[in-house]
Write a protein that holds these residues in place. Sequence first.
Motif, PDB file in Angstrom:
ATOM      1  N   LEU A   4       8.769  -4.948  -1.473  1.00 34.06           N
ATOM      2  CA  LEU A   4       8.304  -4.678  -0.146  1.00 34.06           C
ATOM      3  C   LEU A   4       9.184  -4.903   1.582  1.00 34.06           C
ATOM      4  N   ILE A  57       4.373  -2.565   8.746  1.00 32.55           N
ATOM      5  CA  ILE A  57       2.494  -2.669   9.197  1.00 32.55           C
ATOM      6  C   ILE A  57       2.223  -1.449   7.808  1.00 32.55           C
ATOM      7  N   PHE A  58       2.870  -0.574   7.744  1.00 26.50           N
ATOM      8  CA  PHE A  58       2.632   0.389   5.914  1.00 26.50           C
ATOM      9  C   PHE A  58       2.468  -0.917   4.983  1.00 26.50           C
ATOM     10  N   ALA A  59       4.281  -1.631   4.488  1.00 24.46           N
ATOM     11  CA  ALA A  59       3.796  -2.496   4.110  1.00 24.46           C
ATOM     12  C   ALA A  59       3.423  -3.907   3.481  1.00 24.46           C
ATOM     13  N   ALA A 116       0.011  -3.694   4.658  1.00 24.28           N
ATOM     14  CA  ALA A 116      -1.396  -2.442   4.113  1.00 24.28           C
ATOM     15  C   ALA A 116      -1.214  -3.005   2.348  1.00 24.28           C
ATOM     16  N   ASP A 117      -0.402  -3.086   2.118  1.00 22.83           N
ATOM     17  CA  ASP A 117       0.114  -2.474   0.833  1.00 22.83           C
ATOM     18  C   ASP A 117      -0.396  -4.180  -0.532  1.00 22.83           C
ATOM     19  N   LEU A 128      -3.675  -3.926  -1.536  1.00 15.53           N
ATOM     20  CA  LEU A 128      -4.306  -3.231  -3.061  1.00 15.53           C
ATOM     21  C   LEU A 128      -2.886  -3.589  -4.269  1.00 15.53           C
ATOM     22  N   VAL A 129      -2.188  -4.466  -3.806  1.00 11.00           N
ATOM     23  CA  VAL A 129      -1.237  -4.911  -5.037  1.00 11.00           C
ATOM     24  C   VAL A 129      -1.967  -5.262  -5.823  1.00 11.00           C
TER      25      VAL A 129
END
Lengths: 227, 226
Positions: B122, B148-150, B152-153, B156-157
Amino acid sequence: MKRGLITALAIAKKDLQTELRTKESINASASFALVILVLFSFAFDLGREELYAIAGGLLWLVFSFAGALIVNRSFARELPNDCLDVLIASPAPAWSIFLGKSVAAFFLLFIVELISLPVFGLFYNIHWTQNFPGLLLVMALATWGITVVGTAFSAVTVNIRLRELMLPVLLYPILIPLLIGAMGTTTALLQGEPMSGEAIASLRLLIGFDVIYTSLALYMIEFILIV
Amino acid sequence: MREKAIYLLAILAALVMIPNLKTVFMDLPDEAMQGAIYRIIFIHVPAAINAQIFFTVSLITSILFLVKKNFVWDSISVSCIEVGTMLVLVNLVTGSIWGRNQWGIWWAWDLRMTSQLMCFLLYLGYLLVRPAIAEPTQRATLSAFVAIFAYADIPLVLMAIRLPNVRTQHPGPVLETGTMAKEFHAPFGLGVLAVFLICTALILIRQHQETAQREIDSLRRELHSI
């Protein structure tokens, strides 16, 4: 809010109409998906059981490759004649431009998926029609995830060098949790297992992914489009 | 001021790390099951903990940049992510060596390893996309968005890899009960502190470079416009 949604719908309609007239990304994406499907048959020499065990994985690899091709065009389509600048300067809020484009990309990718699925079943002798409603649900949720993150990154990469290369580099790592969930559930559904236990947990993950990234992208897209 | 801070941090890090290394390598006894190799834990885990700290800092500074539009925040974000990514790599490599020794394999797709590898990929994307953007404001804004997108992952991961019955190679105590012999506590804590101090110094150096780079770029643009 309501006006924003109407604008989003108008933008989605415009994008779909342009695409259905020119068919530039949908043709490329669908034929790419078919080529990858054919290539897989040379890559593996598998028995029936093994094939069912990896079916979901194969399918989602194809769909995510096809998806990257479609979202790549989402914002790039507006570059000639400075259409993107005009869209941004228009009174339409950034989030409704983004939402419209995501919806359009969603439908395009969904069409590509619906074309590839029977071909996949035909080539590999897989009964994809059992559990079809469940499969449609998983496809819809995961496709929305791919297109919403993809469209957001397509807005990020639209103005930078090496656009076509950068989008997959950014997109695929983010999509990993979504693809893990989608692959697992799809494999289970193709094997004829009912929606239960593990599949429900994967479904929850897909919904979580969609909700988190849709809200994050809608909230932040303003910063990206107007720089 | 900044230079003094960097030297101070480096000296402090040396003062913490050198005696700690002596404790780890000379004073602590070998572990009953693993022998000498277990000492890798004093690098392996501090690297992972500090990577998470710096990624969290980068999330905060990325949000601050988007709100305040001050380039200081952007330079801190990129420095933290570079150092954090390096730490994840250290964590992966040391873990791989440890795994080869203990499990007989370099890599197993178990939950900790997979999540760390995803983290690495990421932020690698972030570091790759950044140099491709020429205009400074655009670069900073888009990078903040990607950071920020990374981030947020990550949860989830963690959720995703727990989905199927993932068998974990990591020993149970590390993941669940978390008990370590008492005499390991101090060197472990000091290890975390030492890595933190070194990396903070690195971040300050990198941030200085980033600021200087931006100034050079703007001077160059000014020169071109004359």
